[in-house]
Scaffold this active site. Sequence first.
Site, PDB file in Angstrom:
ATOM      1  N   ARG A   1      -3.582   4.592  -3.924  1.00 39.87           N
ATOM      2  CA  ARG A   1      -2.966   4.595  -2.589  1.00 39.87           C
ATOM      3  C   ARG A   1      -4.037   4.655  -1.501  1.00 39.87           C
ATOM      4  O   ARG A   1      -3.912   3.996  -0.461  1.00 39.87           O
ATOM      5  CB  ARG A   1      -1.995   5.779  -2.463  1.00 39.87           C
ATOM      6  CG  ARG A   1      -1.142   5.736  -1.204  1.00 39.87           C
ATOM      7  CD  ARG A   1      -0.033   6.771  -1.226  1.00 39.87           C
ATOM      8  NE  ARG A   1      -0.550   8.127  -1.178  1.00 39.87           N
ATOM      9  CZ  ARG A   1       0.200   9.223  -1.256  1.00 39.87           C
ATOM     10  NH1 ARG A   1       1.517   9.126  -1.407  1.00 39.87           N
ATOM     11  NH2 ARG A   1      -0.321  10.414  -1.198  1.00 39.87           N
TER      12      ARG A   1
ATOM     13  N   LYS B   1      -1.530   5.835   4.654  1.00 45.11           N
ATOM     14  CA  LYS B   1      -1.732   7.264   4.906  1.00 45.11           C
ATOM     15  C   LYS B   1      -2.977   7.374   5.780  1.00 45.11           C
ATOM     16  O   LYS B   1      -4.086   7.589   5.285  1.00 45.11           O
ATOM     17  CB  LYS B   1      -1.872   8.023   3.578  1.00 45.11           C
ATOM     18  CG  LYS B   1      -1.537   9.493   3.670  1.00 45.11           C
ATOM     19  CD  LYS B   1      -1.265  10.087   2.317  1.00 45.11           C
ATOM     20  CE  LYS B   1      -1.290  11.608   2.308  1.00 45.11           C
ATOM     21  NZ  LYS B   1      -0.257  12.251   3.099  1.00 45.11           N
TER      22      LYS B   1
ATOM     23  N   GLU C   1      12.269   9.747   5.965  1.00 39.80           N
ATOM     24  CA  GLU C   1      11.616  10.819   5.211  1.00 39.80           C
ATOM     25  C   GLU C   1      11.379  11.985   6.149  1.00 39.80           C
ATOM     26  O   GLU C   1      11.707  11.908   7.334  1.00 39.80           O
ATOM     27  CB  GLU C   1      10.292  10.329   4.625  1.00 39.80           C
ATOM     28  CG  GLU C   1       9.291   9.858   5.679  1.00 39.80           C
ATOM     29  CD  GLU C   1       7.986   9.319   5.101  1.00 39.80           C
ATOM     30  OE1 GLU C   1       7.611   9.726   3.991  1.00 39.80           O
ATOM     31  OE2 GLU C   1       7.355   8.491   5.784  1.00 39.80           O
TER      32      GLU C   1
END
Length: 301
Positions: A68, A167, A200
């Site tokens: 990721r 991220k 989320e």
Amino acid sequence: MANQELESAADQDAKPRSPQIYINGELFDKENAKVSVFDHGLLYGDGVFEGMRSYGGRIFRLDQHLQRLWESAKAIWLEIPMTPEAIAAAVRDTLRVNSIQDGYVRLVVTRGAGTLGLDPNKCSDPQVIIIADHITLYPDEFYEFGLEIVTVSTSRNHPAALSPRIKSLNYLNNILAKIEGLQAGCVEALMLNHRGEVAECTGDNIFLVAGGELLTPSIDAGILEGITRGAVIELAQAAGITVREIPLTKHDVYISDECFLTGSAAEIVPVVKVDSRQIGDGHPGAFTRDLTAQFRELTRS
Ligand code: PXG
């Protein structure tokens, strides 16, 4: 060479006085672990990071975190100046040097120091930073009795503007939502996406249980593809539970039988109240408790 340095530091002493922070192949005392004020990570939030858990001195799903990280970096044209193998070794060594078994590791890659303009091409050396620390968990009562959360007005970043799958070091979207949640007396806050669907929470993914099935927003709802989320989906499927990644509304949350959040820091935390509505019978439900037990087993095995 960097790793040899780390190896010998790790062997010399099991418990250094000051926490040891890794920056670009070197270890620094916490007080001396610094980056430039010209680093675009600071000036623009230009960089990427991972937040990972260690259990018994091993990082949970390190390969997935590294994948990721590399995907986030690729999306922002940031070249990580190390191989995944070298970073994995550095993460393990940093944990070892700091004698941390069950803890938290923050892995950060900044764009590096540049000029006072946006141009990332002016940035020379990206900083690879690894901080290993002990984790401050939510208080036990949140796990035992469940959390109350609220839906906030700050919607999740529009994926066409800045993909929530990245991220990045720019967490303002989530921080604004977190502040709204805190102002309402809640430590977590539910964010909707640009379509008004459930996305989320500020640092956690969300799951519902309804009609014996596990429901969660799909990645294209504009969310971070959580590592814990992935693990929970696998555990549920292995237990024969149907998992559906579908668009969800606030209404679906309100009428769900159970609700819980997942994240590296929080692990699995039950939610018993959303926007003042009691979820299910107001107590952590059986699916949540079972999945939590299985997740504990998985991480501690
Ligand atoms: N959504 C967002 C926006 C996150 O930041 C998650 C979901 C859960 O993803 P993982 O891969 O952790 O299951 C996150 C992760 C912290 C902290 O210090 C936050 C996260 C992870 C670790 C620590 O608050 N958020």
